[in-house]
Scaffold this active site. Sequence first.
Site, PDB file in Angstrom:
ATOM      1  N   LEU A 314       0.880  -1.149   0.077  1.00 13.62           N
ATOM      2  CA  LEU A 314      -0.074   0.068  -0.144  1.00 13.62           C
ATOM      3  C   LEU A 314       0.777   1.290  -0.074  1.00 13.62           C
ATOM      4  O   LEU A 314       2.003   1.150   0.792  1.00 13.62           O
ATOM      5  CB  LEU A 314      -0.804  -0.054   1.289  1.00 13.62           C
ATOM      6  CG  LEU A 314      -1.844  -1.053   1.402  1.00 13.62           C
ATOM      7  CD1 LEU A 314      -2.670  -0.883   2.550  1.00 13.62           C
ATOM      8  CD2 LEU A 314      -2.923  -0.878   0.146  1.00 13.62           C
ATOM      9  N   ASP A 315       0.664   2.129  -0.603  1.00 11.82           N
ATOM     10  CA  ASP A 315       1.021   3.711  -0.676  1.00 11.82           C
ATOM     11  C   ASP A 315       1.388   3.918   0.750  1.00 11.82           C
ATOM     12  O   ASP A 315       0.534   3.625   1.591  1.00 11.82           O
ATOM     13  CB  ASP A 315       0.474   4.570  -1.500  1.00 11.82           C
ATOM     14  CG  ASP A 315       1.003   5.950  -1.735  1.00 11.82           C
ATOM     15  OD1 ASP A 315       2.141   5.619  -1.944  1.00 11.82           O
ATOM     16  OD2 ASP A 315       0.334   6.872  -1.426  1.00 11.82           O
TER      17      ASP A 315
END
Length: 476
Positions: A314-315
């Site tokens: 995930l970012d």
Amino acid sequence: MALWTSFAIFAAVMTTRMHPLDTDLQKPERFTYPFYYDPHPLSVLAAEETMREIAAMRLTEGKMFGVLVVEDATGRLGFLVAYSGLLEGRNDWPYFVPPVFDAQQPDGHFKQTEREISTLNEALRTETEPAQVEKLKAQRKQLSEDLQLWLFDQYRFLNAKGETRRLIDVWQDYHCSARIKRKFPLPPGGTGDCCAPKLLQYAYREGLKPVCMAEFWWGASPKSEVRHHGQFYPACRGKCKPVLTWMLQGLDIDPNPEEAGFPHLKVEVVYEDEAMAVLHKPTGLLSIPGRAEDYSVATIAEQRWPGSLLVHRLDMWTSGLIVVAKTREAHASLQAQFVRRTVSKRYVAIVEGTVKEAKGRIELPLYSDPLNRPRQSVDYERGKSAVTEYEVLNSHDGLTLVALYPHTGRTHQLRVHCAHTDGLGCPILGDELYGLKRERLYLHSDRLSLDHPVTGERMHFELPYPFSNLVPLIIK
């Protein structure tokens, strides 16, 4: 000795390109770190005055503008203004500082050689003899390469110490990566023509001391990138970072927040068995170690379950569900599901503005410029396919809650697809790259379905989004 002290005699009288700044606002302690900043109030004031000036120009193109607050030898404050590249095909607008090098003179070497290249292009359009065509192409190529090298050699950049360097030397000394050096042995076209280099070069030449700086976009957004009218942006990394790294030497600059480290946030275990674990990653925590920070979901998982491997990412600023495999066999099985796209994922986001359609599909190919990471652009020739489906869940007071279903996993896919004018046209709240900075990025991975790597059972996980109390939007 600083350059502006050496040239103080030239700054005794207000330079024609320096606009007065009548204010009681206090100067910052250090100069702006141009690649990650909140605009200082002095820069905001200068930008507001500039916006009033350019509003009267009735420009037909979107353009990046920059303001540099400066101090002359008498201690008087003023500001300089620049635009990136050419403005309406010109680089001689009197309100703005001149280019570092003016290649637009009609009788200059650059324009004369351009006309020679145009003549060769005309000849190629009518020539049918193969040998002559190859000869003309070779002449054109050599002429173009020689002209590019000549142009680069005209760009000589000052720094605050009073030193001067050629653009090519600045570029090649900055890039240490052998891969980047092979792919980009020379600077991209237009390097040195952005706002910040123009502003600093003029200030140094005129003996003006830089105080703070900011850049903003004016007008319609380009098709390839996401730009919002009137919004401030950092200097570009691809072209400007090598140049500005040189030009800022001798100035006391704000520290780079990307190198300051981040809080060691905790992760929560949503589900765990002998083969896998599903975690809740908070916003502000890396998925894997970065260049300046080792602490991440991957390192936390390794400490808790030695030998574990992260299945996907995930970012950093996205929160939500993330999967860890405890064995190599589980990792292979889970990764294969992501590759086959049999994993079902849902994200929820709060976006700025009203989404026109209740649901839809976005297909915008994304391209990652290795010189300008992590920013992504929309590129139909070089970009990789990126597909997102969406549905509107609710809206309130100029904000919209949307569910996002990515069918591909490109970097910043959801952020660009929301912000781009050919996507939702509504940036995710708190997206400092493609929208406006807030206390967090309002993007959260709230649902995930996959097959268990050992039993094959279909498993479903949910994690309510953590910002419902911050913005009054409730899922219907």
